[in-house]
Design an enzyme around this catalytic site. Structure first.
Site, PDB file in Angstrom:
ATOM      1  N   PRO A 111       0.843  -1.376   0.044  1.00  0.00           N
ATOM      2  CA  PRO A 111       0.152  -0.059   0.039  1.00  0.00           C
ATOM      3  C   PRO A 111       0.984   1.335   0.017  1.00  0.00           C
ATOM      4  O   PRO A 111       1.758   1.168   0.833  1.00  0.00           O
ATOM      5  CB  PRO A 111      -0.737  -0.144   1.340  1.00  0.00           C
ATOM      6  N   GLU A 112       0.736   2.103  -0.984  1.00  0.00           N
ATOM      7  CA  GLU A 112       1.211   3.389  -0.950  1.00  0.00           C
ATOM      8  C   GLU A 112       0.176   4.472  -0.716  1.00  0.00           C
ATOM      9  O   GLU A 112      -0.800   4.182  -0.068  1.00  0.00           O
ATOM     10  CB  GLU A 112       1.821   3.861  -2.532  1.00  0.00           C
ATOM     11  N   ARG A 118       2.305 -12.302   6.354  1.00  0.00           N
ATOM     12  CA  ARG A 118       3.689 -12.353   6.332  1.00  0.00           C
ATOM     13  C   ARG A 118       4.377 -11.774   7.565  1.00  0.00           C
ATOM     14  O   ARG A 118       5.673 -11.759   7.873  1.00  0.00           O
ATOM     15  CB  ARG A 118       4.501 -11.896   4.947  1.00  0.00           C
TER      16      ARG A 118
END
Ligand SMILES: [Zn+2]
Length: 272
Positions: A2-3, A111
């Site tokens: 996500p940016e 993760r």
């Protein structure tokens, strides 16, 4: 990962949904996502607190609490903040926060490369001060952008993605902004002319606005706070299109990992 547009989407949705809500319970299931804070302190500091505001800084979602402390969630690769029914089955849940109305906000991360930090007012100010300016702020002028690039001999793409110089831009939108502006990603940042800096500033802010309007890009993992995908992937012109024809000049786009280890895609025909 996500940016800015994806994180902005999550933060706006959460603000509309939970601002003013009281956190009544906190459960830390995976301590390794916590940064510089114990599970006990997170529980103590959040329980019975009201979320006064949900917003974004760089690529992090900030939950500001009524005692002027902040929970800073950085999803990185597979992290997500999901708002839903309490006790929903989620084997990847790392932190669960129960709200007084029966809903639950949980941080989930397959993760576990994302982070959850709890920062006092002073620690938050210090963290934020180490980040570059926000490209969608009203005072982010061409002059400020030129200041981000100034004096750097590094590739312009690497500087765009350097969070200490400019906040919120990662690999997707660096590739897209450079393609739109006709600037080759490997150019030294300091070599851009005033005109190129102005064009890149305009295209960077335009692509970020367009992606926020489309609720972000879901390439692999990104989901918003309700588990839905973003809609900007269909508008991508460079990222993920290596080998495919440039939509501006028709030449096949080039792809390389040489600049920063991430996939850089560009057109040798129309990016100078
Ligand atoms: Zn081209």
């Amino acid at each position: 990962m996500p940016e800015l547009p994806e994180t902005e989407t999550i933060a706006r949705d959460l603000h509309a949904a939970i601002a003013g809500s009281v956190i009544i319970s906190v459960e830390v299931l995976r301590r390794d996502v916590l940064r510089d804070v114990s599970a006990a302190r997170v529980r103590q500091s959040l329980t019975s607190r009201t979320v006064s505001r949900a917003w974004r800084r760089a690529k992090s979602v900030v939950l500001s609490l009524d005692h002027d402390a902040h929970l800073v969630v950085t999803p990185r690769f597979t992290g997500a903040l999901i708002l839903g029914a309490a006790a929903a089955e989620d084997r990847y849940a790392c932190v669960r926060m129960g709200l007084e109305d029966g809903r639950e906000l949980r941080y989930t991360d397959v993760r576990r490369l994302g982070t959850v930090a709890f920062l006092s007012s002073d620690a938050f100010a210090e963290w934020s001060a180490a980040l570059g300016p926000e490209p969608l702020d009203a005072d982010f002028t061409v002059e400020r952008f030129s200041g981000c690039l100034r004096g750097s001999k590094r590739a312009v793409k690497a500087v765009l993605m350097d969070q200490s110089r400019l906040a919120g831009v990662g690999n997707i939108y660096a590739n897209e902004a450079l393609w739109r502006a006709g600037v080759r990603p490997s150019r030294r940042a300091s070599s851009l002319t005033r005109r190129e800096r102005a064009t890149l500033h305009a295209e960077l802010t335009a692509v970020l606005h367009a992606a926020v309007a489309a609720r972000g890009t879901s390439f692999r993992d990104y989901r918003d706070a309700f588990g839905a995908r973003g809609g900007f992937a269909s508008q991508l012109q460079a990222y993920g299109r290596g080998g495919q024809p440039c939509t501006r000049c028709g030449l096949p786009l080039k792809s390389s990992h040489a600049i920063d280890g991430r996939a850089t895609v560009w057109c040798a025909g129309c990016q100078q």
